[in-house]
Design a protein around this motif. Structure first.
Motif, short mmCIF file in Angstrom:
data_model
loop_
_atom_site.label_atom_id
_atom_site.label_comp_id
_atom_site.label_asym_id
_atom_site.label_seq_id
_atom_site.Cartn_x
_atom_site.Cartn_y
_atom_site.Cartn_z
N LEU A 148 -1.00 7.20 7.70
CA LEU A 148 -1.39 7.15 6.28
C LEU A 148 -2.79 7.72 6.07
N GLY A 178 2.49 2.01 -3.23
CA GLY A 178 1.57 2.27 -4.32
C GLY A 178 1.61 1.21 -5.41
N ARG A 200 0.84 -1.21 0.00
CA ARG A 200 0.00 0.00 0.00
C ARG A 200 0.87 1.25 0.00
N MET A 201 1.90 1.28 0.84
CA MET A 201 2.74 2.47 0.96
C MET A 201 3.56 2.72 -0.29
N LYS A 241 -3.93 8.83 2.56
CA LYS A 241 -3.50 7.69 1.76
C LYS A 241 -4.11 6.40 2.25
N LYS A 265 6.06 11.73 7.15
CA LYS A 265 6.74 10.87 6.18
C LYS A 265 7.97 10.20 6.80
#
Length: 624
Positions: A619, A313, A310-311, A624, A458
């Motif tokens: 996230l 992408g 997921r992180m 996100k 981040k």
């Protein structure tokens, strides 16, 4: 056998770290980044002179034959002589080994290593009478000796442990054969090390218009590239080159397993696992429970892999994605000087003395920091030179992982330093089972410190992710390795011959299960089957599971160090200075963690899930 939150721009780091990491000639490296082996011996000639003295002196061992059980005085004299001689031989071995590791292509130092192996074997043959004689002592007579010679208490743990293992010791003739067999026992590991580090034709690859040799250091560097195309190409190229030598690697590993099986049978153990664990009196249930617990919690591991996907992408996560940065464009690269500053500040909870000795390691050239052509790959701490100080071998490339590796090895170094200062040489060694506790706890302290300094979402994601990377690499990956070891040793014990192709098939199936390949959690490409062939730890015979048990122990202990009382911290430091005065499981109980229970593992899984929950919250906050 193995320690600020200021960030700099990627361009600055690229111009410094990569330039150093690509230096091919050792002589070009600044002296301050190279260990000073003259602390051991001033010159190679001095080493040779000391070796000759040891060779002459060790002949005196025969004078004790048949006399060890006659009196407490003679027994103490013989054990003191033996301990002093082994201490000097260990120092000689350290020098030869580390000289060779600086550049494995130099045959002179490879020869010196072999000389020491022969010396240990020769001495083992000369003293083969000792343990059979000592085993004739009954408990009452031994206790009488302890009462008559108070200094014998130094050797009490050794003597009582020897008697515990009476069933696994043989006659003088058997012990002599076992001593001579040591000349062959390490052949597979030696051949592997020489071939892989000095002669393996590391492939060249074109990256960004430049030809790069994929040696071990560069493979570690470029597999972490942010460019997915680079990662994919690097993995495929490296593993496929390994596979070209599948038969050779297979023969080496099979030979190593057979050597272990020979010793197992000669020592009357029911399995190589039992023999490996019995040295520290560790129940085999500790090993089997680890594998059972990890397999029962693969969903937690898969949660991490899905979070990584997921992180990053990605629609599909591949094995070659596992070393890439979790967060784009976050600078988690550190010069050596920045790493040292971060590490020293993170270690402050362990007290002034711990930090001051750590500073000495950094500033008095205990560390060989950067890679050079022919240098042994990886990292380790060598604390076997009892009268000097420990040494660290690094291949620093400026990544966050390199900083954690440095504090990891420093943990080993501090463990060795403290126990060497506190214990007599006879009790200064410590079990592999506890060896990884100090190193992984150092990593825990570094991660905690970095998280305290960094508030940016981040960057916090990246630091939290690094903890998960540690959990992946230390708990799940090492347990997978341990299960692979268990499988291959069991197969050979049944009389089955294993080839490189067999190792390939077993390793690939196991890796696919751990990483959820069939569930589409992480795709394990077929070339990953070759990964086993460059892992040196498979030649150590049931070493790697202890990374995982130590990870769980250090998780529990780090909470006590960071958030406990002064007494909790004192108990931990006492543990580091305890050497081999007790069995490792008992030492950990004294430090505050019981490995006979599932509590350390349960606490670790809980922490892993807590870290992932925080990352998922961040996230969500970031949209996100």
């Amino acid at each position: 056998m193995r320690k600020k939150a200021q960030l700099i721009t990627a361009m600055m780091l690229f111009s410094t770290t990569v330039a150093v990491s690509q230096m091919k000639v050792r002589e070009e490296l600044p002296e301050k980044y190279k260990w000073n082996l003259s602390d051991l011996y001033a010159t190679d000639d001095t080493w040779k002179e000391e070796k000759q003295k040891v060779q002459q002196n060790m002949q005196k061992a025969a004078s004790y034959k048949g006399k060890l059980t006659q009196s407490a005085t003679v027994l103490l004299e013989a054990l003191t002589f033996n301990s002093a001689l082994i201490k000097e031989m260990s120092r000689l071995s350290s020098y030869a080994s580390m000289k060779s590791d600086q550049d494995t292509r130099v045959t002179k130092y490879a020869g010196m290593k072999q000389e020491l192996q022969q010396l240990f074997s020769e001495y083992g043959a000369l003293t083969s009478f000792m343990e059979p004689e000592l085993l004739t002592l009954d408990e009452d007579k031994l206790n009488t000796f302890f009462a008559k010679e108070k200094e014998l208490v130094t050797y009490k743990f050794y003597l009582t442990d020897l008697i515990r293992k009476r069933a696994h010791r043989g006659s003088e003739e058997v012990e002599k054969v076992m001593a001579y067999s040591a000349l062959m026992a390490g052949n597979a590991a030696n051949i592997f090390s020489t071939f892989f580090n000095a002669e393996f034709p590391h492939p060249e690859i074109e990256l960004n218009g430049e030809r790069v040799k994929l040696n071990s250091a560069n493979f570690a560097l470029y597999r972490a590239s942010e460019d997915r195309g680079v990662r994919s190409k690097v993995f495929a190229t490296y593993f496929r080159k390994l596979n070209e030598f599948q038969r050779t690697f297979g023969a080496q590993l099979y030979g190593n397993i057979n050597a272990a099986l020979f010793t197992t049978k000669a020592r009357n153990y029911e399995s190589t696992l039992k023999r490996a664990l019995d040295g520290g009196n560790i129940p085999t249930d500790v090993f089997h429970n680890l594998i059972t617990n990890v397999n029962g919690n693969l969903e937690t591991f898969h949660r991490y892999l899905n979070l990584r996907k997921r992180m990053m992408g990605l629609d599909t996560l591949h094995y070659y994605d596992l070393y890439a940065p979790l967060v784009e464009k976050v600078d988690l690269e550190y010069s050596v000087e920045e790493a040292i500053e971060n590490i020293l500040k993170s270690l402050q909870p362990l007290g002034t003395h711990y930090v001051d000795v750590s500073k000495r390691a950094f500033h008095e050239r205990w560390i060989d920091m950067y890679p050079n052509e022919g240098k042994r790959s990886g990292a380790y701490s060598n604390g076997s030179a009892y009268d000097v100080h420990p040494y660290i071998l690094m291949n620093y490339n400026g990544k966050y992982n390199d900083m954690t590796t440095l504090t990891h090895e420093l943990g080993h170094t501090m463990h060795s330093y403290l126990t060497n200062k506190q214990q007599h040489f006879a009790n200064a060694d410590y079990s592999i089972f506890v060896a990884e506790v100090a190193s992984t706890l150092n990593e825990e302290l570094l991660n905690d410190y970095m998280l305290q300094q960094i508030k940016d979402d981040k960057t916090r994601l990246a630091i939290l992710g690094n903890y998960l990377e540690g959990a992946k690499g230390t708990l799940f990956r090492q347990t997978q390795f341990a299960e692979f070891e268990s499988m291959i040793h069991e197969q050979v014990a049944k009389g089955e011959a294993l080839t490189g192709e067999d190792f390939d098939n077993m390793y690939l199936d196991l890796t696919k299960r751990y990483y959820g390949h069939d569930k589409n959690v992480c795709i394990v490409d077929d070339y990953v089957k070759s990964e086993w062939s460059y892992i040196p730890h498979f030649y150590y015979n049931f070493y790697v599971y202890q990374y995982a048990t130590s990870f769980t122990a250090s998780t529990a202990l780090s909470e006590k160090v960071l958030r406990g009382t002064d007494q909790d911290r004192k108990k931990y430091l006492n543990f580091l200075a305890s050497g081999s005065t007790k069995y490792p499981v008992e030492l950990l109980v004294d430090a505050g963690v019981d490995m006979n229970t599932s509590e350390p593992f349960d606490l670790t899984i809980a922490k892993i899930n807590k870290v992932m929950a925080e990352m998922e919250t961040i996230l969500k906050r970031m949209g996100k």
